[in-house]
Design a protein around this motif. Structure first.
Motif, PDB file in Angstrom:
ATOM      1  N   GLY A 174      -7.136  -0.139  -1.595  1.00  0.00           N
ATOM      2  CA  GLY A 174      -8.211  -1.099  -1.820  1.00  0.00           C
ATOM      3  C   GLY A 174      -8.430  -2.089  -0.698  1.00  0.00           C
ATOM      4  O   GLY A 174      -9.181  -3.060  -0.864  1.00  0.00           O
ATOM      5  N   ASN A 175      -7.807  -1.850   0.445  1.00  0.00           N
ATOM      6  CA  ASN A 175      -7.963  -2.740   1.590  1.00  0.00           C
ATOM      7  C   ASN A 175      -9.011  -2.200   2.555  1.00  0.00           C
ATOM      8  O   ASN A 175      -9.434  -1.054   2.455  1.00  0.00           O
ATOM      9  N   ALA A 213       0.829  -1.207   0.000  1.00  0.00           N
ATOM     10  CA  ALA A 213       0.000   0.000   0.000  1.00  0.00           C
ATOM     11  C   ALA A 213       0.861   1.253   0.000  1.00  0.00           C
ATOM     12  O   ALA A 213       0.595   2.212  -0.733  1.00  0.00           O
ATOM     13  N   TYR A 214       1.919   1.255   0.796  1.00  0.00           N
ATOM     14  CA  TYR A 214       2.789   2.431   0.837  1.00  0.00           C
ATOM     15  C   TYR A 214       3.599   2.572  -0.453  1.00  0.00           C
ATOM     16  O   TYR A 214       3.861   3.693  -0.906  1.00  0.00           O
ATOM     17  N   ASN A 216      -2.346   6.467   8.856  1.00  0.00           N
ATOM     18  CA  ASN A 216      -1.910   5.234   8.205  1.00  0.00           C
ATOM     19  C   ASN A 216      -3.067   4.475   7.570  1.00  0.00           C
ATOM     20  O   ASN A 216      -2.894   3.820   6.539  1.00  0.00           O
ATOM     21  N   THR A 217      -4.237   4.540   8.182  1.00  0.00           N
ATOM     22  CA  THR A 217      -5.391   3.827   7.621  1.00  0.00           C
ATOM     23  C   THR A 217      -5.756   4.346   6.240  1.00  0.00           C
ATOM     24  O   THR A 217      -6.226   3.586   5.391  1.00  0.00           O
ATOM     25  N   GLN A 218      -5.551   5.639   5.997  1.00  0.00           N
ATOM     26  CA  GLN A 218      -5.900   6.217   4.697  1.00  0.00           C
ATOM     27  C   GLN A 218      -5.072   5.597   3.577  1.00  0.00           C
ATOM     28  O   GLN A 218      -5.586   5.331   2.493  1.00  0.00           O
ATOM     29  N   VAL A 219      -3.796   5.389   3.839  1.00  0.00           N
ATOM     30  CA  VAL A 219      -2.926   4.779   2.835  1.00  0.00           C
ATOM     31  C   VAL A 219      -3.415   3.369   2.520  1.00  0.00           C
ATOM     32  O   VAL A 219      -3.502   2.958   1.363  1.00  0.00           O
TER      33      VAL A 219
END
Length: 227
Positions: free
Chosen positions: A195-196, A175-176, A187-190
């Motif tokens: 798509g998670n 994701a990062y 961190n949740t936004q990333v």
């Protein structure tokens, strides 16, 4: 394994203190030590990465050495933003973690984090791809325009997300690597942008983020109540 990333690189300018926020003295201890102590004592936490202002590294190392912390893997330089600090930690951890390990982010400004909440949180990790500690909203929330109420939001649909926030290592690193923006507040936004999904777990105890002088006074009162 569970790797904790404690983010202590912020200056905390809104706190109006002579020291940067993680080093503010509270009851003869630096603020960062409250979170560090909880993670150090939690049996399910294997290693801790402490992200700091490198100009203050000597202060951190002195405190850590004096108190014999055993789980600290390294002290890393923080970035200009929370997102940059998180990336610095992941750049270090990607060479170490296995795909099924968990990486747990926590802001040391949330110094009220209880041992019970952290223990409950980590015991649930294997049931989730990602998990975020949260609180229910108690107040009525409105939208406003020019200091006039325009509409009411549904309180039951709004939650306060906090830290710790934990993610399975492999999808987090992906994701990062695929991040759509140069900066994120959380961190949740990333993770969600990739798509998670992120599940919520609700805190049983006070877990405020210390941002303003009033927050700091509330934390001091909270500590006094624990005596």
């Amino acid at each position: 394994m569970n790797y904790a990333v404690l983010l202590a690189g912020g200056k905390g300018e809104r706190l109006h203190n002579v020291n940067e926020k993680p080093l503010v003295d509270v009851a003869n201890r630096p603020l960062f030590s409250y979170s560090l102590e909880v993670f150090e004592q939690e049996a399910s936490i294997d290693y801790i990465v402490l992200v700091i202002n490198p100009k203050k590294e000597e202060i951190y190392r002195k405190y850590i050495n004096e108190h014999n912390y055993t789980k600290i893997l390294t002290l890393l330089e923080g970035g200009k933003t929370r997102h940059a600090s998180s990336k610095n930690a992941l750049d270090f951890l990607k060479e170490i973690v296995k795909e099924d390990d968990y990486i747990i982010f926590h802001d040391v400004a949330r110094a009220c984090l209880s041992k019970e909440d952290l223990s409950n949180f980590t015991s649930e990790l294997n049931n989730h791809l990602a998990l975020c500690l949260a609180s229910h909203l108690k107040d009525t929330i409105v939208k406003e325009d020019n200091e006039t109420i325009t509409s009411y939001l549904k309180r039951d649909e709004i939650k306060i997300i906090e830290t710790p926030q934990a993610f399975k290592a492999e999808p987090l690193l992906k994701a990062y690597a695929a991040a759509k923006k140069e900066d994120y507040n959380d961190n949740t936004q990333v993770f969600i942008d990739a798509g998670n999904k992120v599940d919520l777990m609700y805190a049983k105890h006070l877990n405020i983020k210390i941002t303003t002088p009033d927050d700091l006074e509330l934390f001091k009162a909270y500590l006094g109540g624990l005596k």
